[in-house]
Design an enzyme around this catalytic site. Structure first.
Site, PDB file in Angstrom:
ATOM      1  CD  GLU A 145      -5.527  -7.160  -4.159  1.00  0.00           C
ATOM      2  OE1 GLU A 145      -4.690  -6.409  -4.685  1.00  0.00           O
ATOM      3  OE2 GLU A 145      -5.616  -7.306  -2.910  1.00  0.00           O
ATOM      4  CG  HIS A 146      -0.855  -8.847  -5.775  1.00  0.00           C
ATOM      5  ND1 HIS A 146       0.351  -8.205  -5.940  1.00  0.00           N
ATOM      6  CD2 HIS A 146      -1.395  -8.340  -4.645  1.00  0.00           C
ATOM      7  CE1 HIS A 146       0.540  -7.360  -4.933  1.00  0.00           C
ATOM      8  NE2 HIS A 146      -0.497  -7.426  -4.138  1.00  0.00           N
TER       9      HIS A 146
ATOM     10  CD  GLU B 126       0.943  -6.007  -0.525  1.00  0.00           C
ATOM     11  OE1 GLU B 126       0.994  -6.803  -1.482  1.00  0.00           O
ATOM     12  OE2 GLU B 126      -0.099  -5.430  -0.190  1.00  0.00           O
TER      13      GLU B 126
ATOM     14  CG  HIS C 103      -2.877  -9.962  -0.599  1.00  0.00           C
ATOM     15  ND1 HIS C 103      -1.535 -10.208  -0.759  1.00  0.00           N
ATOM     16  CD2 HIS C 103      -3.028  -8.631  -0.781  1.00  0.00           C
ATOM     17  CE1 HIS C 103      -0.902  -9.068  -1.004  1.00  0.00           C
ATOM     18  NE2 HIS C 103      -1.777  -8.095  -1.025  1.00  0.00           N
TER      19      HIS C 103
END
Lengths: 421, 422
Positions: free
Chosen positions: B70-71, B142, B67
């Site tokens: 991905e950022h 997040e 993840h």
């Protein structure tokens, strides 16, 4: 989206609209009744679709109706209830596969129209009101809807902010209603609310799908001809007045991440410029709020702005650590000041235009998107295609955007934060 | 280039094994204004221990790194991919799930330009110590956001109760502590392992030109050598880990997830079981079932009650979720009902109804550009084609459903509860 909406009156205060598009494999029909949001009526109005959606005189129990819908390839009847500016819309929707795709030639559209009309106009009745057993069951649904608003902290914070931002206006009322009123729901007062909705409120029937909906229109015309429509309540939408002094509200709850919502208001009539300004400020992933509050300062995962053109509200919301609240607030305000001072480029304007073109051109690709677009524009009394609306935004000058930003006044700051400090 | 057709819905699409190593799926849809494109890799949060032929040993990386990657991939040394998309007006995003990472855009104009942006930035990683550090604040927020989400927490607590070894038990974004261990070298190692085009899929649906799309792919996809990627899926015991787990959070009504753990299935067999157990559960506990109607009328459950299959590489389970003021009673009633049906038998008419409903829902998915593109990617990553679902549903028999119920171990189950905070 080139499809032109075909809208006509079929009874006093009842309008039937249809859009036929061969791309869709399913048909979508909504029947919405519009009442002004009021604490007096919100709970009862919310209760009505819950009572109607799950049974009718042909299929008097939840199980019988759901079984029937399952045989129609998973067709659905759903409740509609929510806030639209100062209005509370309630009603039912039907979503079903078109006849063309049925495996055995079933007449799905005809059957679903009949089921929907019977849910609306031929509900299960006992002694002149809804059965007590149905009320007991659906009252719990309404109570659960009211109580679980708190589960989604982001939307909870926005709703709480609205109660202060629009204090005294219909918009401030929660469309779900109140627990006190929900506990007082009876067969009689729910039935009275039902009669009030179908007899005395403005109604919009919206059909979108690959069907031509001619038979559907006839069926609804016949159904409404049997209803004594009278004293149709008119509604008006009013811009929200600006407070003399910014209101600040802090609420404490057991949360890890704080939520902050800033409500600005504008009385400018230059909608094209206001929407462009909102895009540049916080409406895209290249906006000032995204690029600065999130990307540069790493303060938030989300920080964005939305605009409510009917009420004149520019709402910024973000999730932030408690110790960074003031820092985030200062930066959010500073970024609006940047626009007021003209510190944005022609590229920023172009990016906002491109984003609007992209979004508006895509609305026609889903039946729900089309239905939502036109219902919104009917309520605003300004029926136009997305392409026509786009003309308002393209070519808005930098000066107009600066003026739009200058017209925004900080009205309310709401913070939801943790209990321990 | 393979043209794949389906006579039931009278549609077709193209599947191309590109010379670069990537698999390309193209589904033009006439009359639509938008196009939706995804560039995905078979790399998700569960892929924590791996090696290629080029590595001597397996490496285990911090939780949440897929993840995080991905950022970070959105940035290169000059600008942010969002800035490039701003010029075209496309809506761009990315997501990481348990078994894949995907970068996507939707647009109603400038498709080719958008595709060039997508194919370029995903193939051009750029990580520095500074940019990696900067992201910790954003991802940290997040993670904090999800910590407050009772629906998210009740689900992950359920997975942790069911699985003791499989990394599906870990939150996709990791934890504040685990992401603090991520650095640029680890990100490059993960990138070089999983963002090999042999491990990647391009999936496009809607309004676009096939020839121009293939020309852009030919020009921009950088040929990759297949490095023989190996991912360790830990041996997961068949039995659940913990029977009951609770947590307190700010919410009004307790939330629950009831999980039934199954042996894992792979490939087409997994999808077939996904369909079979979804139909079975819909028959036993779905909205038209006796169970749902009785317990709804008793006020034990409300309209949020839902049941479905949750599966992926190395895990397969059925999860019933919802809100109830007495979740333990719901668990008991669910188990009793499944035992009763096992004993009394299933109803064949109900099977036909539910199968038709499942079929209707699958067909309706072809209505929507976004769902076609997403489903193509999802199916490909799981080793099947987008039309296979429709054919599997059409081919499922009543005996398949009966056998599935017979094989289900009702006691191999857990309950996760989120209780309102005081």
């Amino acid at each position: 989206m080139d499809n032109i909406i075909n809208r006509r009156q079929i009874a006093d205060g009842v309008y039937f609209s249809s859009i036929t598009d061969s791309r869709y494999k399913k048909n979508y029909i909504t029947v919405s009744f519009f009442d002004e949001l009021s604490e007096d009526r919100a709970t009862e109005n919310s209760m009505v679709p819950c009572v109607l959606a799950n049974r009718n005189s042909d299929y008097p129990t939840y199980k019988l109706l759901k079984n029937k819908l399952s045989t129609l390839y998973g067709a659905s009847i759903s409740t509609l209830s929510g806030r639209k500016y100062d209005l509370h819309y309630t009603g039912l929707s039907a979503y079903f596969l078109d006849d063309v795709y049925a495996l055995s030639g079933e007449k799905i559209t005809e059957e679903m129209t009949d089921i929907l009309i019977k849910c609306l106009f031929s509900p299960v009745i006992e002694n002149g009101a809804f059965p007590q057993s149905v009320i007991n069951l659906e009252r719990q649904t309404v109570i659960d809807d009211i109580e679980t608003v708190i589960n989604d902290k982001r939307s909870y914070a926005i709703n709480r902010m609205l109660t202060t931002l629009c204090e005294g206006e219909p918009t401030a009322v929660m469309p779900q209603g109140t627990l006190e009123k929900a506990n007082a729901l009876t067969p009689e007062n729910t039935y009275a609310a039902y009669k009030r909705l179908i007899c005395n409120t403005h109604c919009e029937i919206m059909c979108v799908g690959c069907n031509d909906f001619k038979d559907v229109a006839d069926e609804f015309t016949t159904a409404f001809s049997k209803i004594d429509r009278n004293n149709i309540r008119d509604y008006s939408l009013k811009i929200s007045p600006i407070k003399e002094k910014t209101a600040e509200v802090t609420e404490k709850l057991s949360v890890n991440q704080s939520k902050m919502v800033l409500g600005f208001k504008s009385h400018s009539e230059d909608m094209g410029a206001l929407v462009m300004m909102q895009k540049i400020y916080g409406g895209t992933t290249s906006s000032k709020l995204f690029m600065n509050v999130r990307e540069k300062m790493s303060l938030c995962y989300y920080c964005s702005a939305s605009f409510n053109e009917v009420k004149g509200l520019l709402i910024v919301d973000c999730g932030v650590e408690q110790e960074n609240i003031e820092k985030a607030k200062a930066e959010i305000i500073r970024q609006l000041d940047e626009i007021k001072n003209g510190n944005f480029t022609d590229d920023d304007i172009m990016f906002a235009e491109m984003s609007l073109i992209n979004n508006l051109n895509g609305i026609g690709d889903s039946a729900q998107g089309v239905a939502g677009w036109y219902i919104d524009h009917i309520v605003k009394d300004r029926i136009e295609t997305p392409a026509k609306e786009l003309e308002k935004y393209i070519g808005v000058s930098k000066e107009r955007i600066i003026e739009a930003a200058k017209s925004c006044v900080l009205d309310t700051v709401y913070v939801l934060t943790s209990l321990d400090e | 280039m393979e043209k794949i057709t389906n006579s039931r819905i009278r549609e077709e699409y193209l599947r191309i094994k590109h010379k670069s190593g990537a698999t390309i799926l193209l589904y033009p849809m006439k009359g639509y204004s938008t196009a939706y494109a995804l560039f995905g890799t078979k790399y998700g949060s569960v892929d924590t221990t791996f090696k290629t032929n080029a590595d001597k040993d397996f490496v285990t990386v911090p939780e949440g790194i897929a993840h995080y990657l991905e950022h970070k991939l959105f940035e290169n040394d000059e600008c942010d991919a969002f800035e490039l998309y701003a010029k075209t007006g496309a809506n761009a995003n990315a997501y990481t799930s348990f078994d894949k990472t995907a970068y996507l855009f939707s647009c109603s104009q400038k498709f080719e330009e958008n595709l060039e942006i997508l194919l370029s930035f995903v193939q051009e990683p750029y990580f520095t110590d500074e940019t990696v550090a900067k992201e910790q604040g954003i991802i940290g927020q997040e993670i904090r956001m999800y910590e407050d989400d009772p629906g998210w927490r009740v689900f992950f607590n359920c997975l942790q109760a069911m699985y003791s070894k499989n990394p599906v038990r870990i939150d996709i974004a990791g934890t504040i502590d685990s992401i603090a261990q991520i650095n640029k070298d680890l990100l490059y190692r993960c990138y070089n392992t999983f963002y090999n085009l042999n491990n990647m899929v391009i999936s496009i649906a809607g309004n676009f030109d096939v020839d121009k799309t293939l020309e852009i792919c030919d020009r921009l996809l950088k040929p990759s050598e297949d490095l023989g990627l190996k991912v360790i899926v830990p041996d997961e015991p068949l039995q659940v880990c913990t029977k009951r787990t609770t947590q307190k959070l700010s919410c009004a009504i307790p939330l629950f997830n009831i999980g039934f753990k199954f042996p894992a299935y792979e490939g087409k067999e997994r999808y077939r079981n996904f369909i079979i157990y979804n139909i079975l559960m819909e028959m036993c506990l779905g909205k038209t079932s006796d169970f749902y109607n009785t317990q709804y009328e008793n006020g034990l459950i409300n309209e949020t009650f839902n049941v479905g299959v949750f599966c992926g590489r190395g895990y397969f389970s059925v999860i019933a979720d919802g809100e109830s003021r007495n979740p333990d009673k719901v668990m008991q009633e669910v188990k009793d009902e499944l035992c009763r049906i096992k004993h009394d038998g299933l109803n064949k008419d109900e099977f036909v109804t539910i199968r038709n409903k499942t079929y209707g829902e699958l067909v309706a998915g072809f209505n929507n550009v976004e769902s076609v593109a997403n489903n193509m990617l999802d199916y490909e990553i799981n080793g099947i084609g987008i039309y296979d679902g429709i054919e599997i549903v059409a081919g499922v028999t009543f005996d398949d459903i009966k056998q599935a119920l017979d094989e289900m171990d009702i006691e191999n189950s857990v309950i996760s509860i989120i209780e309102p905070a005081d």
